[in-house]
Scaffold this motif. Sequence first.
Motif, short mmCIF file in Angstrom:
data_model
loop_
_atom_site.label_atom_id
_atom_site.label_comp_id
_atom_site.label_asym_id
_atom_site.label_seq_id
_atom_site.Cartn_x
_atom_site.Cartn_y
_atom_site.Cartn_z
N GLY A 283 0.72 -1.28 0.04
CA GLY A 283 -0.12 0.04 -0.15
C GLY A 283 0.94 1.29 0.04
N ILE A 284 2.26 1.17 0.06
CA ILE A 284 2.90 2.37 0.17
C ILE A 284 3.67 2.45 -1.39
CG2 ILE A 284 5.03 3.48 1.05
CD1 ILE A 284 4.32 2.10 3.72
N ARG A 285 3.43 3.38 -1.93
CA ARG A 285 4.33 3.59 -3.38
C ARG A 285 5.55 4.40 -3.13
NH1 ARG A 285 0.48 6.18 -7.83
NH2 ARG A 285 0.20 7.91 -6.14
N VAL A 286 6.87 3.88 -3.94
CA VAL A 286 7.92 4.35 -3.88
C VAL A 286 8.23 4.65 -5.45
CG1 VAL A 286 10.48 3.83 -3.50
CG2 VAL A 286 8.55 2.84 -1.79
N ALA A 331 8.14 8.68 -0.43
CA ALA A 331 9.56 7.53 -0.44
C ALA A 331 10.00 7.87 -1.93
CB ALA A 331 9.07 6.14 -0.19
N ILE A 332 11.43 8.38 -2.08
CA ILE A 332 11.95 8.57 -3.13
C ILE A 332 13.13 8.14 -3.55
CG2 ILE A 332 12.46 10.63 -5.21
CD1 ILE A 332 10.22 12.21 -3.75
N VAL A 333 13.55 7.33 -4.50
CA VAL A 333 14.83 6.89 -4.79
C VAL A 333 15.35 7.61 -5.85
CG1 VAL A 333 16.30 4.73 -5.04
CG2 VAL A 333 14.37 4.95 -3.59
N VAL A 334 16.60 7.92 -6.29
CA VAL A 334 17.17 8.35 -7.52
C VAL A 334 17.99 7.59 -7.92
CG1 VAL A 334 18.70 10.32 -8.26
CG2 VAL A 334 16.84 10.96 -6.85
N ASP A 365 15.29 17.56 0.26
CA ASP A 365 15.34 16.79 1.17
C ASP A 365 14.46 15.57 1.25
OD1 ASP A 365 16.35 15.92 3.78
OD2 ASP A 365 14.82 17.09 4.73
N ALA A 366 13.55 15.66 0.23
CA ALA A 366 12.75 14.39 0.14
C ALA A 366 13.15 13.21 -0.57
CB ALA A 366 11.47 15.09 -0.96
N VAL A 367 14.31 13.50 -1.34
CA VAL A 367 15.27 12.11 -1.72
C VAL A 367 15.79 11.45 -0.55
CG1 VAL A 367 17.05 11.63 -3.07
CG2 VAL A 367 15.59 13.41 -3.83
N ASP A 368 15.35 9.87 -0.58
CA ASP A 368 15.67 9.05 0.46
C ASP A 368 17.01 8.20 0.22
OD1 ASP A 368 13.45 9.79 2.22
OD2 ASP A 368 12.22 9.03 0.54
N LEU A 369 17.31 7.91 -0.98
CA LEU A 369 18.43 7.39 -1.40
C LEU A 369 18.92 7.64 -2.87
CD1 LEU A 369 20.02 4.56 -1.26
CD2 LEU A 369 17.99 3.30 -2.24
N VAL A 370 20.16 7.49 -2.99
CA VAL A 370 20.92 7.74 -4.01
C VAL A 370 21.48 6.47 -4.67
CG1 VAL A 370 22.53 9.19 -5.80
CG2 VAL A 370 20.85 10.14 -4.31
N VAL A 371 21.11 6.02 -5.86
CA VAL A 371 21.93 4.71 -6.29
C VAL A 371 22.72 5.53 -7.66
CG1 VAL A 371 22.04 2.52 -7.46
CG2 VAL A 371 20.58 3.00 -5.57
N SER A 372 23.95 5.38 -7.66
CA SER A 372 24.97 5.87 -8.52
C SER A 372 25.81 5.17 -9.29
CB SER A 372 25.92 7.06 -7.85
OG SER A 372 26.69 6.38 -6.80
N GLY A 373 26.67 5.32 -10.16
CA GLY A 373 27.32 4.81 -11.07
C GLY A 373 28.30 5.54 -12.03
N ARG A 415 4.39 7.27 5.15
CA ARG A 415 4.62 6.48 3.78
C ARG A 415 6.10 7.11 3.41
NH1 ARG A 415 0.18 9.30 3.07
NH2 ARG A 415 1.00 10.68 1.57
N ASP A 416 6.84 7.52 4.10
CA ASP A 416 8.32 7.72 4.15
C ASP A 416 9.21 6.96 4.54
OD1 ASP A 416 10.33 9.47 2.90
OD2 ASP A 416 9.86 11.35 4.05
#
Length: 676
Positions: A283-286, A331-334, A365-373, A415-416
């Motif tokens: 029920g939580i959208r990411v 919940a926001i992932v980049v 500040d809304a971004v919770d995680l950064v996956v980089s490369g 939901r964060d």
Amino acid sequence: MSLTLKSIVPVVAVALAGPVLAAVPECGGPVTLGDGPAAVITTVANRPIGEACLDALIIDKAAEGAQYASHGAFVSVVTHQVDQWLEGAFIDVREAGELTSAAARSRVGKTLSVRVIAFNDFHGNIDGAALTLRSDPDGIFATTPSGARTGVPAGGVDYLAGLVRQLRADVPHSVVVSAGDLIGASPLNSALFHDEPTIETMNRLGLEFNAVGNHEFDEGRSELQRMQDGGCHPTDPNSCQGAQVGTPVPFEGAAFKFLAANVEDTATGAPLFPAYGIREFGGIRVAFIGMTLRDTPSIVTPSGIAGLEFRDEAETVNRLIGELRREGIEAIVVLVHEGGLAPGSIQRCSGVSGPIVDIVRRLDDAVDLVVSGHTHQAYDCTLPNAAGRTIPVTSAGSFGRLVTSIDLTLDRKSRDVIAAQAGNRLVDRTNFLAAATPIVPDAEIAAIVANYNALVGPIANRVIGSITANITRSANAAGESALGDVIADAQLRSTEDVERGAAVVAFMNPGGIRADFMFAGSSAGESDGQVTYGEAFTVQPFGNSLVVKSLTGQQIYDLLEQQWAANQPASGRILQVSGGFSYEHRFSPNQSSLGGSYVCDGSVTLGGVPVDRGATYRVTMNSFLATGGDNFSVFSLGTDQLGGEVDVDVLEAYFVSHSPVVPGTQDRIRRVVDCN
């Protein structure tokens, strides 16, 4: 611990019926509900009930709250079980009351756990047979009988899929993502088939989102769109080999989504691919925002990205935050194809530097995680965002040799994301890390890779020549490499005849040299010193053709100065040059500032004769450089253009005619303290 509440009823039934014959587990310490800082520690002593410990029967700590729809559901289940234990005299009245109270005070059921399984810079390395990983103080090394450290076998898409399956099996909610360069600059067994093997195997691995990297554009936007949509290549018969390898015909396209929030069509203003993808967990959208390297236009062939604009990564993310929140997403992932440098352990973040630091520093500040490369580094960092709060920033190296497992804890009410824990995992082909569960490779994927290898084997294993020693990309203090010398020489030899362009000098971009020639070799049946076509292709996998143009002596000076222009990397970008051409410069990486003039006047020579600034010279380059790639715009000013052969074919011809090939002398470019 692995037992959950569903195990309680049968265990209690056995306990009530009589003596337990199974081995009694060792249970120590107090009963604890939940995990981490929010855990509630009781005074109730942990003890065996049947074949498990009391606290293990109450909750699986490895996935706090993930199996409960709500906190109330957890409290209700615990209350029911406590009543049973009290009735069976396994606990007393005081303990029953404390356990019920602790359940009510805990956060179990108030949170949801989601595992993000991430990798980056796979570059079509579907076959792990020749891949190894060498690490650092973490000790990911094998040791030879002589005591020397060597790489540990790691990677291969079949083993990568096996580890992904393990990581998904441990948790109820998971998602698999990539931070770009999934394809492009690939080995021959993927590249010959336009990277269709990589897409097909990633479909079966379960990849869900891939942020488009710069190398996804190696064959242009139309070919990248085909990778998403499917269908056969319009001209190459090597495409659509599904009937021979066990995949659908025509090519099925990616079952996962390409994401590119900051790549826009200049005519319409619309993103080339979706800006983000959304997954719902309990029920939580990411949201997963995909971001392409902003500098892509400077490192891919310009014609392949005509009509596209690449916007700033952080600004693009920040513009999307309001839209996502209006959709009720917190919940926001980049996933961003840009990274940093972090010397040290693959599990730490020691002295991180590079563009990713500035990108994260400017993120909302809304971004919770950064996956980089992009940088092919492995790290597990926390970096400050625009609000000064530190957020996790990860990277899993390259070629599928590592996977980052990131456990996010989401609050059901807000939901964060309220917590995150990350770590890089070795895609271990030999159970080198004996304490870990051995990875079982995916049999279907392994069969597809084997079938592609069978198709490409006769081409890849053909011996084209030999070398006398390792010939590598490693540059000396002046920026010149032994392999750069050899490639530039090969390109000059191919274009120096009058009918082929009458070239007098060849320039090669270092980023186009993707591997080394190693004397020990790597191909099946290959003897020391032998070089195969597959190895040559791995060194030069882009399929660029040679181009000869006329440049003035002044333009050659200007070209050399562009190696340290303001739009180049901090260490500069040194072009490799053919024999007979030489010059001196006084640029010192990480000390000299970009944008200055560093070529010593009068030092640029051809055959020992100073280059005349007013004269015209015929110059060889590849098609990538010819249109201004790597920010060398001077190449695009050349006149009287004449096309030539494909670069890897030129390299093959050079090995055929010049073997055994010796390492370049690395004496064509000289760094000096001061120009005389």
